[in-house]
Design a protein around this motif. Structure first.
Motif, PDB file in Angstrom:
ATOM      1  N   ALA A 281      -6.366   4.342   6.425  1.00 52.83           N
ATOM      2  CA  ALA A 281      -6.051   5.423   5.472  1.00 52.83           C
ATOM      3  C   ALA A 281      -6.874   5.223   4.208  1.00 52.83           C
ATOM      4  O   ALA A 281      -7.093   4.086   3.785  1.00 52.83           O
ATOM      5  CB  ALA A 281      -4.565   5.403   5.146  1.00 52.83           C
ATOM      6  N   TRP A 282      -7.306   6.345   3.616  1.00 50.63           N
ATOM      7  CA  TRP A 282      -8.196   6.233   2.454  1.00 50.63           C
ATOM      8  C   TRP A 282      -7.805   7.261   1.389  1.00 50.63           C
ATOM      9  O   TRP A 282      -8.569   8.155   1.040  1.00 50.63           O
ATOM     10  CB  TRP A 282      -9.646   6.420   2.917  1.00 50.63           C
ATOM     11  CG  TRP A 282     -10.638   5.645   2.115  1.00 50.63           C
ATOM     12  CD1 TRP A 282     -11.237   6.067   0.965  1.00 50.63           C
ATOM     13  CD2 TRP A 282     -11.167   4.338   2.395  1.00 50.63           C
ATOM     14  NE1 TRP A 282     -12.101   5.093   0.519  1.00 50.63           N
ATOM     15  CE2 TRP A 282     -12.078   4.030   1.360  1.00 50.63           C
ATOM     16  CE3 TRP A 282     -10.948   3.399   3.411  1.00 50.63           C
ATOM     17  CZ2 TRP A 282     -12.779   2.822   1.315  1.00 50.63           C
ATOM     18  CZ3 TRP A 282     -11.640   2.206   3.368  1.00 50.63           C
ATOM     19  CH2 TRP A 282     -12.545   1.922   2.330  1.00 50.63           C
ATOM     20  N   GLY A 283      -6.596   7.138   0.896  1.00 54.67           N
ATOM     21  CA  GLY A 283      -6.134   7.981  -0.207  1.00 54.67           C
ATOM     22  C   GLY A 283      -6.370   9.463   0.040  1.00 54.67           C
ATOM     23  O   GLY A 283      -6.096   9.980   1.123  1.00 54.67           O
TER      24      GLY A 283
ATOM     25  N   GLY B  47      -7.949  11.145   3.202  1.00 59.12           N
ATOM     26  CA  GLY B  47      -7.268  11.259   4.493  1.00 59.12           C
ATOM     27  C   GLY B  47      -7.257   9.937   5.240  1.00 59.12           C
ATOM     28  O   GLY B  47      -7.088   8.874   4.643  1.00 59.12           O
TER      29      GLY B  47
ATOM     30  N   VAL C  23      -0.366  16.519  -7.238  1.00 61.51           N
ATOM     31  CA  VAL C  23       0.051  15.135  -6.962  1.00 61.51           C
ATOM     32  C   VAL C  23       0.935  14.635  -8.102  1.00 61.51           C
ATOM     33  O   VAL C  23       0.570  14.721  -9.259  1.00 61.51           O
ATOM     34  CB  VAL C  23      -1.197  14.221  -6.820  1.00 61.51           C
ATOM     35  CG1 VAL C  23      -0.787  12.767  -6.702  1.00 61.51           C
ATOM     36  CG2 VAL C  23      -2.013  14.634  -5.607  1.00 61.51           C
TER      37      VAL C  23
ATOM     38  N   ALA D 133       2.396   5.953  -0.756  1.00 57.78           N
ATOM     39  CA  ALA D 133       1.851   6.973   0.157  1.00 57.78           C
ATOM     40  C   ALA D 133       1.448   6.292   1.466  1.00 57.78           C
ATOM     41  O   ALA D 133       1.686   6.822   2.561  1.00 57.78           O
ATOM     42  CB  ALA D 133       0.647   7.669  -0.473  1.00 57.78           C
ATOM     43  N   GLY D 134       0.871   5.103   1.355  1.00 55.22           N
ATOM     44  CA  GLY D 134       0.449   4.362   2.544  1.00 55.22           C
ATOM     45  C   GLY D 134       1.638   3.970   3.414  1.00 55.22           C
ATOM     46  O   GLY D 134       1.555   3.983   4.647  1.00 55.22           O
TER      47      GLY D 134
ATOM     48  N   CYS E 267      -0.686  11.979   7.738  1.00 55.88           N
ATOM     49  CA  CYS E 267      -1.273  12.552   6.514  1.00 55.88           C
ATOM     50  C   CYS E 267      -0.382  13.637   5.930  1.00 55.88           C
ATOM     51  O   CYS E 267      -0.275  13.773   4.709  1.00 55.88           O
ATOM     52  CB  CYS E 267      -2.663  13.117   6.801  1.00 55.88           C
ATOM     53  SG  CYS E 267      -3.930  11.855   7.001  1.00 55.88           S
TER      54      CYS E 267
ATOM     55  N   ALA F 171       2.622  11.876   4.267  1.00 50.16           N
ATOM     56  CA  ALA F 171       2.161  11.139   3.082  1.00 50.16           C
ATOM     57  C   ALA F 171       1.762  12.111   1.978  1.00 50.16           C
ATOM     58  O   ALA F 171       2.070  11.890   0.798  1.00 50.16           O
ATOM     59  CB  ALA F 171       0.992  10.230   3.455  1.00 50.16           C
TER      60      ALA F 171
ATOM     61  N   CYS G 256       3.366  12.603  -1.827  1.00 50.77           N
ATOM     62  CA  CYS G 256       2.592  12.560  -3.075  1.00 50.77           C
ATOM     63  C   CYS G 256       2.998  13.685  -4.031  1.00 50.77           C
ATOM     64  O   CYS G 256       2.791  13.587  -5.230  1.00 50.77           O
ATOM     65  CB  CYS G 256       1.090  12.660  -2.789  1.00 50.77           C
ATOM     66  SG  CYS G 256       0.414  11.208  -1.971  1.00 50.77           S
TER      67      CYS G 256
HETATM   68  P1  ADP Z   1      -1.854   3.239  -0.201  1.00 56.28           P
HETATM   69  O1  ADP Z   1      -0.523   3.679  -0.719  1.00 56.28           O
HETATM   70  O2  ADP Z   1      -1.755   2.107   0.779  1.00 56.28           O
HETATM   71  O3  ADP Z   1      -2.889   3.011  -1.279  1.00 56.28           O
HETATM   72  P2  ADP Z   1      -3.491   5.524   0.517  1.00 56.28           P
HETATM   73  O4  ADP Z   1      -3.755   5.813  -0.928  1.00 56.28           O
HETATM   74  O5  ADP Z   1      -4.674   5.136   1.342  1.00 56.28           O
HETATM   75  O6  ADP Z   1      -2.342   4.459   0.715  1.00 56.28           O
HETATM   76  O7  ADP Z   1      -2.835   6.843   1.144  1.00 56.28           O
HETATM   77  C1  ADP Z   1      -2.298   6.902   2.449  1.00 56.28           C
HETATM   78  C2  ADP Z   1      -2.295   8.344   2.900  1.00 56.28           C
HETATM   79  O8  ADP Z   1      -1.558   9.126   1.950  1.00 56.28           O
HETATM   80  C3  ADP Z   1      -3.672   8.969   2.947  1.00 56.28           C
HETATM   81  O9  ADP Z   1      -4.272   8.777   4.218  1.00 56.28           O
HETATM   82  C4  ADP Z   1      -3.371  10.439   2.672  1.00 56.28           C
HETATM   83  O10 ADP Z   1      -3.007  11.092   3.869  1.00 56.28           O
HETATM   84  C5  ADP Z   1      -2.157  10.378   1.755  1.00 56.28           C
HETATM   85  N1  ADP Z   1      -2.581  10.508   0.348  1.00 56.28           N
HETATM   86  C6  ADP Z   1      -2.790   9.522  -0.547  1.00 56.28           C
HETATM   87  N2  ADP Z   1      -3.194  10.012  -1.752  1.00 56.28           N
HETATM   88  C7  ADP Z   1      -3.221  11.361  -1.590  1.00 56.28           C
HETATM   89  C8  ADP Z   1      -3.546  12.459  -2.434  1.00 56.28           C
HETATM   90  N3  ADP Z   1      -3.932  12.255  -3.698  1.00 56.28           N
HETATM   91  N4  ADP Z   1      -3.457  13.699  -1.922  1.00 56.28           N
HETATM   92  C9  ADP Z   1      -3.059  13.919  -0.654  1.00 56.28           C
HETATM   93  N5  ADP Z   1      -2.739  12.927   0.220  1.00 56.28           N
HETATM   94  C10 ADP Z   1      -2.820  11.672  -0.244  1.00 56.28           C
END
Ligand code: ADP
Length: 329
Positions: free
Chosen positions: A241-243, A246, A274, A280-281, A313, A316, A320
């Motif tokens: 996952a990359w924020g 996606g 947001v 979210a992760g 996604c 998550a 957000c």
């Molecule tokens: P973590 O909480 O581990 O840092 P991430 O930031 O990688 O996790 O986010 C996990 C998932 O959450 C992403 O793959 C995406 O689907 C969703 N997500 C995170 N940030 C956003 C955002 N700003 N807008 C929409 N979806 C988000």
């Protein structure tokens, strides 16, 4: 398992102040670093929060709370707990969703770890100051007391107890190799930038965070997947996952995995904007596991992987758009 005290603050982007930086022990962490707005706090100043709240935290316990809310029938959280009011609060919050907590390992006299989360109201980012205090992690001996017949999938959070996690995964693998035993799938989260090289080849499903991937020098999720999958098990699913970019995932069918094996899914930004990205992760992982357990019986293929990650996604992204982990609809 931890208690989080959330303080929401409104700070100007241009303020000429000292940023909150991670210290050498990594006890301070700023989430949502991809956002343009920055959180700055003047050291030795008195900053007024505009709201405060208390919540339960911890990756695995959040996974459990989300899985239960999504409607998975029997969800259990197993972790180390203390015996303070913070512990009672956290367990109450889990039980509220029907999460089973009876097999948690209780440590008399220990204070449940606390986190202070400073939320920047302008972009939803959260800066965490966490006290762990050497709180014990669950070990193999404690885990091996469980009756594995009762479990369909066991998800483990990669923490500092790497050797114990390795033993736990091998124990489940040995269990699975006995014909008469019900198969227990394993899933593992790589989030913290620790050395998990002894673990990578063991789980059936591996979740890689951008934090971990970046710590390994990978600049994007697809590259991270291709590189890390060199060490994973044949047939395993690896997801990254990359924020707001996606997530992507793929089944390891051969070595090396190729870009053709990767399915990428865009994020689903909340329509109202947001508000809170913390966890979210965790929501993403819980939703993927939920979808996996439903589609699992039909066998894994790229279409299933795409549906699993899309569901992750969506949930998550929805999270957000709201504060905390109580899914309202
Ligand atoms: P973590 O909480 O581990 O840092 P991430 O930031 O990688 O996790 O986010 C996990 C998932 O959450 C992403 O793959 C995406 O689907 C969703 N997500 C995170 N940030 C956003 C955002 N700003 N807008 C929409 N979806 C988000």
């Amino acid at each position: 398992l931890e208690q989080t005290v959330n303080l929401a603050v409104k700070l100007s982007e241009e303020s000429d102040t000292t940023g909150v930086e991670g210290d050498s022990n990594n006890t301070t962490r700023t989430h949502n670093t991809k956002s343009k707005a920055t959180l700055s706090l003047k050291e030795d100043s008195d900053v007024r929060a505009i709201s405060q709240s208390r919540s339960r935290g911890g990756n695995a316990s959040t996974n459990a709370a989300i899985l239960a809310q999504l409607g998975w029938d029997k969800v259990e959280f197993i972790g180390s707990i203390g015996n303070t009011t913070e512990t009672d609060f956290c367990l109450y919050e889990l039980k509220k969703y029907g999460v089973i907590v009876e097999n948690c390992i209780k440590h008399e006299g220990l204070v449940q770890p606390n986190t202070c989360a400073i939320i920047n109201k302008s972009n939803g980012s959260r800066t965490l100051i966490h006290y762990h205090g050497g709180f014990p992690e669950i070990n193999y001996q404690e885990f091996s007391g469980l009756n594995l017949n009762l479990y369909k999938l066991i998800h483990l959070e990669g923490r500092t107890n790497v050797d114990e996690l390795n033993k736990i995964l091998r124990y489940i693998s040995d269990w699975n190799s006995i014909d008469s035993h019900k198969i227990v799938k394993t899933s593992f989260e790589l989030e913290k930038p620790l050395d998990f090289s002894s673990i990578l080849s063991l789980p059936d499903v591996l979740f890689v965070s951008s934090e971990y991937a970046s710590s390994m020098g990978h600049q994007d999720m697809q590259t991270a997947l291709l590189e890390i999958s060199k060490h994973t098990k044949e047939g395993s699913l690896i997801v990254c996952a990359w924020g707001s970019n996606g997530a992507c995932g793929g089944i390891k069918r051969g070595c090396p995995m190729t870009s053709g094996d990767i399915v990428s899914v865009s994020a689903f930004p909340p329509p109202e904007g947001v508000k809170d990205t913390l966890g979210a992760g965790d929501c993403f992982i819980a939703a993927c596991l939920f979808a996996l357990m439903i589609f699992d019986d039909k066998g894994l293929n790229n279409d299933v992987v795409s549906r699993v990650i899309k569901f992750g996604c969506k949930i998550a992204g929805y999270k957000c758009g709201q504060y905390g982990f109580h899914l309202n609809n």
